[in-house]
Scaffold this motif. Structure first.
Motif, mmCIF file in Angstrom:
data_model
loop_
_atom_site.group_PDB
_atom_site.id
_atom_site.type_symbol
_atom_site.label_atom_id
_atom_site.label_comp_id
_atom_site.label_asym_id
_atom_site.label_seq_id
_atom_site.Cartn_x
_atom_site.Cartn_y
_atom_site.Cartn_z
ATOM 1 N N LEU A 1 0.818 -1.209 0.000
ATOM 2 C CA LEU A 1 0.000 0.000 0.000
ATOM 3 C C LEU A 1 0.854 1.262 0.000
ATOM 4 C CD1 LEU A 1 -2.805 1.207 0.036
ATOM 5 C CD2 LEU A 1 -2.811 0.983 2.528
ATOM 6 N N LYS A 2 1.923 1.257 0.771
ATOM 7 C CA LYS A 2 2.803 2.425 0.830
ATOM 8 C C LYS A 2 3.402 2.721 -0.546
ATOM 9 C CE LYS A 2 6.471 4.403 3.640
ATOM 10 N NZ LYS A 2 7.324 4.218 4.831
ATOM 11 N N VAL A 3 3.766 1.681 -1.270
ATOM 12 C CA VAL A 3 4.329 1.847 -2.611
ATOM 13 C C VAL A 3 3.268 2.412 -3.558
ATOM 14 C CG1 VAL A 3 5.262 0.606 -4.607
ATOM 15 C CG2 VAL A 3 6.031 0.003 -2.303
ATOM 16 N N GLN A 4 2.075 1.842 -3.503
ATOM 17 C CA GLN A 4 0.993 2.332 -4.373
ATOM 18 C C GLN A 4 0.680 3.797 -4.074
ATOM 19 O OE1 GLN A 4 -0.247 0.629 -6.924
ATOM 20 N NE2 GLN A 4 1.032 -1.105 -6.373
ATOM 21 N N ARG A 5 0.682 4.144 -2.793
ATOM 22 C CA ARG A 5 0.413 5.518 -2.379
ATOM 23 C C ARG A 5 1.513 6.455 -2.879
ATOM 24 N NH1 ARG A 5 1.924 8.202 1.884
ATOM 25 N NH2 ARG A 5 2.700 6.429 3.061
ATOM 26 N N ALA A 6 2.755 6.011 -2.807
ATOM 27 C CA ALA A 6 3.880 6.824 -3.280
ATOM 28 C C ALA A 6 3.810 7.027 -4.794
ATOM 29 C CB ALA A 6 5.208 6.170 -2.890
ATOM 30 N N ILE A 7 3.462 5.990 -5.526
ATOM 31 C CA ILE A 7 3.319 6.098 -6.979
ATOM 32 C C ILE A 7 2.266 7.144 -7.320
ATOM 33 C CG2 ILE A 7 2.512 4.878 -9.057
ATOM 34 C CD1 ILE A 7 3.825 2.326 -7.830
ATOM 35 N N ALA A 8 1.196 7.173 -6.522
ATOM 36 C CA ALA A 8 0.111 8.135 -6.747
ATOM 37 C C ALA A 8 0.418 9.511 -6.141
ATOM 38 C CB ALA A 8 -1.188 7.592 -6.159
ATOM 39 N N ASN A 9 1.597 9.628 -5.508
ATOM 40 C CA ASN A 9 2.020 10.889 -4.886
ATOM 41 C C ASN A 9 0.939 11.392 -3.909
ATOM 42 O OD1 ASN A 9 3.871 12.937 -4.419
ATOM 43 N ND2 ASN A 9 2.977 14.265 -5.984
ATOM 44 N N MET A 10 0.562 10.522 -2.995
ATOM 45 C CA MET A 10 -0.536 10.791 -2.077
ATOM 46 C C MET A 10 -0.060 10.597 -0.634
ATOM 47 S SD MET A 10 -4.215 8.850 -2.383
ATOM 48 C CE MET A 10 -4.129 8.906 -4.168
ATOM 49 N N THR A 11 -0.465 11.472 0.263
ATOM 50 C CA THR A 11 -0.137 11.297 1.674
ATOM 51 C C THR A 11 -1.109 10.309 2.303
ATOM 52 O OG1 THR A 11 -1.615 13.039 2.471
ATOM 53 C CG2 THR A 11 0.636 13.712 1.832
ATOM 54 N N GLN A 12 -0.770 9.840 3.486
ATOM 55 C CA GLN A 12 -1.682 8.953 4.203
ATOM 56 C C GLN A 12 -3.008 9.662 4.452
ATOM 57 O OE1 GLN A 12 0.348 7.677 7.768
ATOM 58 N NE2 GLN A 12 1.274 5.928 6.733
ATOM 59 N N ALA A 13 -2.951 10.926 4.813
ATOM 60 C CA ALA A 13 -4.171 11.695 5.092
ATOM 61 C C ALA A 13 -5.037 11.836 3.843
ATOM 62 C CB ALA A 13 -3.809 13.064 5.651
ATOM 63 N N GLU A 14 -4.417 12.092 2.699
ATOM 64 C CA GLU A 14 -5.173 12.219 1.448
ATOM 65 C C GLU A 14 -5.842 10.904 1.079
ATOM 66 O OE1 GLU A 14 -2.485 15.692 -0.728
ATOM 67 O OE2 GLU A 14 -1.945 13.584 -0.987
ATOM 68 N N LEU A 15 -5.100 9.810 1.218
ATOM 69 C CA LEU A 15 -5.666 8.494 0.915
ATOM 70 C C LEU A 15 -6.819 8.186 1.860
ATOM 71 C CD1 LEU A 15 -5.800 5.769 -0.473
ATOM 72 C CD2 LEU A 15 -3.884 5.011 0.956
ATOM 73 N N ALA A 16 -6.619 8.445 3.126
ATOM 74 C CA ALA A 16 -7.661 8.185 4.119
ATOM 75 C C ALA A 16 -8.942 8.944 3.789
ATOM 76 C CB ALA A 16 -7.159 8.570 5.506
ATOM 77 N N GLU A 17 -8.795 10.197 3.405
ATOM 78 C CA GLU A 17 -9.963 11.011 3.072
ATOM 79 C C GLU A 17 -10.697 10.461 1.851
ATOM 80 O OE1 GLU A 17 -10.940 15.566 1.697
ATOM 81 O OE2 GLU A 17 -9.284 15.251 3.095
ATOM 82 N N LYS A 18 -9.933 10.021 0.858
ATOM 83 C CA LYS A 18 -10.542 9.515 -0.380
ATOM 84 C C LYS A 18 -11.370 8.251 -0.156
ATOM 85 C CE LYS A 18 -7.263 11.343 -3.765
ATOM 86 N NZ LYS A 18 -8.144 12.075 -4.654
ATOM 87 N N ILE A 19 -10.955 7.421 0.801
ATOM 88 C CA ILE A 19 -11.692 6.163 0.995
ATOM 89 C C ILE A 19 -12.518 6.144 2.283
ATOM 90 C CG2 ILE A 19 -10.172 4.787 -0.459
ATOM 91 C CD1 ILE A 19 -8.924 3.687 2.097
ATOM 92 N N GLY A 20 -12.494 7.237 3.024
ATOM 93 C CA GLY A 20 -13.378 7.368 4.177
ATOM 94 C C GLY A 20 -12.942 6.671 5.447
ATOM 95 N N VAL A 21 -11.631 6.662 5.696
ATOM 96 C CA VAL A 21 -11.104 6.110 6.949
ATOM 97 C C VAL A 21 -10.156 7.133 7.569
ATOM 98 C CG1 VAL A 21 -11.297 3.698 6.186
ATOM 99 C CG2 VAL A 21 -9.152 4.930 5.836
ATOM 100 N N SER A 22 -9.632 6.829 8.740
ATOM 101 C CA SER A 22 -8.683 7.742 9.386
ATOM 102 C C SER A 22 -7.270 7.514 8.851
ATOM 103 C CB SER A 22 -8.694 7.536 10.903
ATOM 104 O OG SER A 22 -8.122 6.289 11.230
ATOM 105 N N ARG A 23 -6.424 8.512 9.028
ATOM 106 C CA ARG A 23 -5.021 8.374 8.647
ATOM 107 C C ARG A 23 -4.372 7.253 9.453
ATOM 108 N NH1 ARG A 23 -0.440 8.836 10.544
ATOM 109 N NH2 ARG A 23 -1.183 9.777 12.467
ATOM 110 N N GLN A 24 -4.800 7.100 10.708
ATOM 111 C CA GLN A 24 -4.252 6.048 11.557
ATOM 112 C C GLN A 24 -4.563 4.661 11.001
ATOM 113 O OE1 GLN A 24 -5.921 8.737 12.618
ATOM 114 N NE2 GLN A 24 -4.646 9.743 14.150
ATOM 115 N N THR A 25 -5.716 4.509 10.369
ATOM 116 C CA THR A 25 -6.065 3.232 9.739
ATOM 117 C C THR A 25 -5.105 2.920 8.598
ATOM 118 O OG1 THR A 25 -8.394 3.428 10.348
ATOM 119 C CG2 THR A 25 -7.874 1.962 8.502
ATOM 120 N N ILE A 26 -4.831 3.918 7.768
ATOM 121 C CA ILE A 26 -3.883 3.730 6.660
ATOM 122 C C ILE A 26 -2.511 3.371 7.207
ATOM 123 C CG2 ILE A 26 -2.737 4.828 4.689
ATOM 124 C CD1 ILE A 26 -5.792 4.245 4.312
#
Length: 66
Positions: free
Chosen positions: A5-30
């Motif tokens: 997941l970290k690799v996929q997120r980096a490829i998409a140039n996305m922070t944990q917070a941005e990813l969390a917001e997009k899928i409706g969970v907390s940054r801590q979950t990511i």
């Protein structure tokens, strides 16, 4: 369960917070998923796969101990 997941997120140039917001969970979950401390639900795994345009198997992989 292993994940890239970290690799996929980096490829998409996305922070944990941005990813969390997009899928409706907390940054801590990511963070917990990336650290291997939390196994996501089927729905959450499918949301992640859809967002990154990958199959669930491309992001998550069972280990022998699973």
């Amino acid at each position: 369960m292993k994940n890239n997941l970290k690799v996929q997120r980096a490829i998409a140039n996305m922070t944990q917070a941005e990813l969390a917001e997009k899928i409706g969970v907390s940054r801590q979950t990511i963070n917990a998923i990336e650290a291997g401390k939390f196994v996501p639900s089927t729905v959450l795994a499918l949301k992640l796969a859809k967002l990154f345009e990958r199959s669930v198997n491309e992001i998550f992989e069972l280990e022998a101990a699973d």
